[in-house]
Design a protein around this motif. Structure first.
Motif, PDB file in Angstrom:
ATOM      1  N   VAL A 275     109.993  13.942  81.389  1.00 32.26           N
ATOM      2  CA  VAL A 275     111.574  12.948  81.732  1.00 32.26           C
ATOM      3  C   VAL A 275     111.859  12.460  80.433  1.00 32.26           C
ATOM      4  O   VAL A 275     112.953  12.340  80.017  1.00 32.26           O
ATOM      5  N   VAL A 276     110.906  11.639  79.534  1.00 28.20           N
ATOM      6  CA  VAL A 276     111.393  10.869  78.423  1.00 28.20           C
ATOM      7  C   VAL A 276     111.900  12.363  77.321  1.00 28.20           C
ATOM      8  O   VAL A 276     112.933  12.006  76.641  1.00 28.20           O
ATOM      9  N   ASP A 277     111.211  13.194  77.259  1.00 26.32           N
ATOM     10  CA  ASP A 277     111.829  14.210  76.529  1.00 26.32           C
ATOM     11  C   ASP A 277     113.023  14.770  76.638  1.00 26.32           C
ATOM     12  O   ASP A 277     113.798  14.901  75.671  1.00 26.32           O
ATOM     13  N   ALA A 278     113.586  14.911  78.014  1.00 30.75           N
ATOM     14  CA  ALA A 278     114.777  15.344  78.415  1.00 30.75           C
ATOM     15  C   ALA A 278     115.875  14.287  77.991  1.00 30.75           C
ATOM     16  O   ALA A 278     117.199  14.216  78.236  1.00 30.75           O
ATOM     17  N   SER A 279     115.404  13.006  77.846  1.00 28.42           N
ATOM     18  CA  SER A 279     116.443  11.859  78.200  1.00 28.42           C
ATOM     19  C   SER A 279     116.618  11.075  76.726  1.00 28.42           C
ATOM     20  O   SER A 279     115.874  10.966  75.721  1.00 28.42           O
ATOM     21  N   ASP A 280     117.775  10.469  76.546  1.00 27.62           N
ATOM     22  CA  ASP A 280     118.061   9.587  75.454  1.00 27.62           C
ATOM     23  C   ASP A 280     117.676   8.190  76.058  1.00 27.62           C
ATOM     24  O   ASP A 280     118.036   7.854  77.171  1.00 27.62           O
ATOM     25  N   CYS A 281     117.151   7.509  75.108  1.00 26.29           N
ATOM     26  CA  CYS A 281     116.370   6.365  75.707  1.00 26.29           C
ATOM     27  C   CYS A 281     117.124   5.103  74.765  1.00 26.29           C
ATOM     28  O   CYS A 281     117.348   5.246  73.784  1.00 26.29           O
ATOM     29  N   TYR A 282     117.350   4.055  75.561  1.00 27.24           N
ATOM     30  CA  TYR A 282     118.110   2.607  74.984  1.00 27.24           C
ATOM     31  C   TYR A 282     117.698   1.444  75.666  1.00 27.24           C
ATOM     32  O   TYR A 282     116.959   1.317  76.574  1.00 27.24           O
ATOM     33  N   GLU A 283     117.950   0.305  74.706  1.00 28.55           N
ATOM     34  CA  GLU A 283     117.898  -0.958  75.332  1.00 28.55           C
ATOM     35  C   GLU A 283     119.276  -1.071  75.491  1.00 28.55           C
ATOM     36  O   GLU A 283     120.152  -0.985  74.605  1.00 28.55           O
ATOM     37  N   PHE A 284     119.557  -2.111  76.616  1.00 27.99           N
ATOM     38  CA  PHE A 284     121.173  -2.250  76.958  1.00 27.99           C
ATOM     39  C   PHE A 284     120.939  -3.742  77.288  1.00 27.99           C
ATOM     40  O   PHE A 284     120.601  -4.376  78.181  1.00 27.99           O
ATOM     41  N   GLY A 285     121.870  -4.513  76.213  1.00 31.89           N
ATOM     42  CA  GLY A 285     122.069  -5.912  76.755  1.00 31.89           C
ATOM     43  C   GLY A 285     123.449  -6.042  77.221  1.00 31.89           C
ATOM     44  O   GLY A 285     124.483  -5.453  76.487  1.00 31.89           O
ATOM     45  N   TYR A 286     123.823  -7.070  78.028  1.00 34.63           N
ATOM     46  CA  TYR A 286     125.231  -7.048  78.666  1.00 34.63           C
ATOM     47  C   TYR A 286     125.212  -8.377  79.240  1.00 34.63           C
ATOM     48  O   TYR A 286     124.269  -9.145  79.701  1.00 34.63           O
ATOM     49  N   SER A 287     126.657  -8.864  79.331  1.00 36.54           N
ATOM     50  CA  SER A 287     126.689 -10.051  80.224  1.00 36.54           C
ATOM     51  C   SER A 287     127.968 -10.023  81.030  1.00 36.54           C
ATOM     52  O   SER A 287     128.130 -10.363  82.109  1.00 36.54           O
ATOM     53  N   GLN A 288     128.988  -8.817  80.607  1.00 35.05           N
ATOM     54  CA  GLN A 288     130.192  -8.545  81.512  1.00 35.05           C
ATOM     55  C   GLN A 288     130.098  -7.451  82.165  1.00 35.05           C
ATOM     56  O   GLN A 288     129.880  -6.414  81.481  1.00 35.05           O
ATOM     57  N   LEU A 289     130.185  -7.359  83.500  1.00 33.13           N
ATOM     58  CA  LEU A 289     129.833  -5.960  84.116  1.00 33.13           C
ATOM     59  C   LEU A 289     131.169  -4.755  83.519  1.00 33.13           C
ATOM     60  O   LEU A 289     130.721  -3.629  83.567  1.00 33.13           O
ATOM     61  N   ASP A 290     132.369  -5.048  83.321  1.00 32.82           N
ATOM     62  CA  ASP A 290     133.447  -4.255  82.956  1.00 32.82           C
ATOM     63  C   ASP A 290     132.995  -3.717  81.823  1.00 32.82           C
ATOM     64  O   ASP A 290     133.069  -2.422  81.525  1.00 32.82           O
ATOM     65  N   GLU A 291     132.525  -4.423  80.801  1.00 32.82           N
ATOM     66  CA  GLU A 291     132.018  -3.927  79.418  1.00 32.82           C
ATOM     67  C   GLU A 291     130.970  -3.015  79.677  1.00 32.82           C
ATOM     68  O   GLU A 291     131.064  -1.872  78.983  1.00 32.82           O
ATOM     69  N   ALA A 292     129.862  -3.313  80.661  1.00 35.19           N
ATOM     70  CA  ALA A 292     129.010  -2.507  80.827  1.00 35.19           C
ATOM     71  C   ALA A 292     129.277  -0.967  81.453  1.00 35.19           C
ATOM     72  O   ALA A 292     128.632  -0.086  81.090  1.00 35.19           O
ATOM     73  N   ILE A 293     130.101  -1.082  82.366  1.00 41.16           N
ATOM     74  CA  ILE A 293     130.781  -0.031  82.892  1.00 41.16           C
ATOM     75  C   ILE A 293     131.180   0.985  81.824  1.00 41.16           C
ATOM     76  O   ILE A 293     131.097   2.313  81.907  1.00 41.16           O
TER      77      ILE A 293
END
Lengths: 303, 97
Positions: A275-293
């Motif tokens: 699964v890890v092999d097939a995926s790009d992996c990230y950390e994601f920080g956010y505060s605003q849902l619209d920006e996250a979307i």
């Protein structure tokens, strides 16, 4: 036929007689209860799920039962029973519906070893899924609820089911468990979303369950491949930022978030690493849902 | 564990699964059921010791050669620290001759 086609009275009768059999993702649940808040909760939140034959094999036989004795008059409680066994201490009766949700999570996490099960939300778009593993308080369920109200399909807000046979992610689109401030945040973000009554003073604070979008429930047999593993964290005032995470570290973090990785041994490691092999992996920080979307839509559009 | 007569081998041969990504790897030890995050040097040691017992001095020179380092005091100390860490995780076994 889905549960929404029958009345609460029929559900009540079924729950009291042979049990109410219904499909939730790949599982069949048989529910016995006479507790009104559970009947109402199931009717409200599971209306889009198919009723199963009462003669069908049920993966989980669950009973929610008000406790007996004198205590029921001054401090009513609910017992959760799985196959007649009580894995937990009773909870206040007002927490019956959340108790069904938490208990069903427990049943799946401890028994469905045909899957590698990770404590993570999963959402999908264009046939590719994002796994969102995170500890409580990271904003995982809030982000998940926001995404599924903006065109992403809900697989789960709590349990990533990865098939041990082929590595596919299998949907189990149950209600999204929102807590405390997240409830009002999602209510204003998605005014059309359907919510259960708030239940206060639980171990997790105030909780409310958001009904899974109808399309997610109806497409619950459509599996997907993992394309991204994103570790979200809510950071007050922060811009939405996606940072690449080394795959080996992502693999370790996924293993640490898995419920049954230790049970599955070498085969679990092979599935996890694929699964890890097939995926790009990230950390994601956010505060605003619209920006996250916007960030997530960007990911979906990127390939 | 610091003299040349020390012999190193895998703690449980045939029980390790290693998946490498870039300069890190994840090792699953089927013998204990544990999973570890390790660096490239650790992977090189585990792979080199697969199926053979090796004197420490040879291990030091093989690893230095593989990564293009000089065999000096610093490198030897570093490698011994990696060996000891892997031994602490029960991935390696050492014996003195």
């Amino acid at each position: 036929m889905s549960l929404s086609r029958i009345s609460n009275l029929t559900i009540l009768n079924a729950c009291g007689d042979e049990g109410l059999y219904f499909s939730v993702g790949p599982f069949i649940v048989c529910l016995h209860t006479s507790i009104p808040s559970v009947i109402e909760g199931v009717a409200l939140l599971y209306g889009d799920y198919p009723i199963a034959e009462t003669s069908a094999f049920a993966d989980y036989h669950i009973t929610l039962q008000a406790t007996a004795g004198v205590r029921r008059w001054y401090r009513p409680q609910v017992n959760f029973l799985f196959d007649g066994y009580k894995p937990f201490k009773p909870l206040p009766l007002s927490q019956s519906m959340p108790s069904f949700e938490w208990g069903l999570n427990w049943c799946i996490a401890n028994n469905a070893h045909q899957y590698l099960i990770i404590h993570a939300a999963v959402v999908e778009k264009n046939g590719r899924a994002v796994i969102l593993p995170a500890p409580p308080g990271s904003g995982k369920s809030t982000l998940c609820a926001a995404l599924v109200n903006r065109g992403w399909r809900l697989f789960s807000d709590e349990l990533a089911l990865i098939s041990m046979k082929n590595g596919n992610l299998v949907p189990i689109p149950r209600p999204v468990n929102l807590k405390n401030d997240s409830i009002e945040i999602i209510k204003s973000f998605a005014p059309d979303a359907v919510f259960s009554q708030k239940v206060r003073d639980t171990n997790k604070g105030t909780v409310s369950l958001m009904k899974a979008p109808g399309e997610s429930a109806q497409r619950s047999t459509e599996v997907a491949r993992a394309a991204w593993v994103v570790f979200p964290s809510y950071l007050a005032g922060a811009d939405a930022t996606l940072t690449s995470k080394p795959k080996a570290q992502a693999c370790m973090a996924l293993a640490q978030n898995a419920f049954n990785y230790n049970v599955l041994g070498a085969q679990g490691f092979k599935v996890l690493s694929s699964v890890v092999d097939a995926s790009d992996c990230y950390e994601f920080g956010y505060s605003q849902l619209d920006e996250a979307i916007e960030v997530f839509d960007g990911l979906a559009a990127s390939v | 564990m610091e003299n040349a007569a020390t012999l190193w081998s895998l703690y449980a041969a045939d029980e390790l699964l290693i998946r490498t990504w870039e300069d890190e790897a994840v090792v699953f030890d089927a013998y204990s059921g544990n999973t570890y995050l390790v660096d490239q040097m650790a992977v090189a040691i585990l792979q080199y010791l697969d199926g053979k017992t090796t004197p420490q001095s040879k291990l030091v020179s093989e690893c230095a050669d593989r990564f293009g380092y000089e065999v000096d005091v610093d490198f030897t100390a570093y490698l011994i620290s990696v060996l000891n860490r892997l031994a602490g995780l029960k991935l390696l076994h050492c014996e003195s001759r």
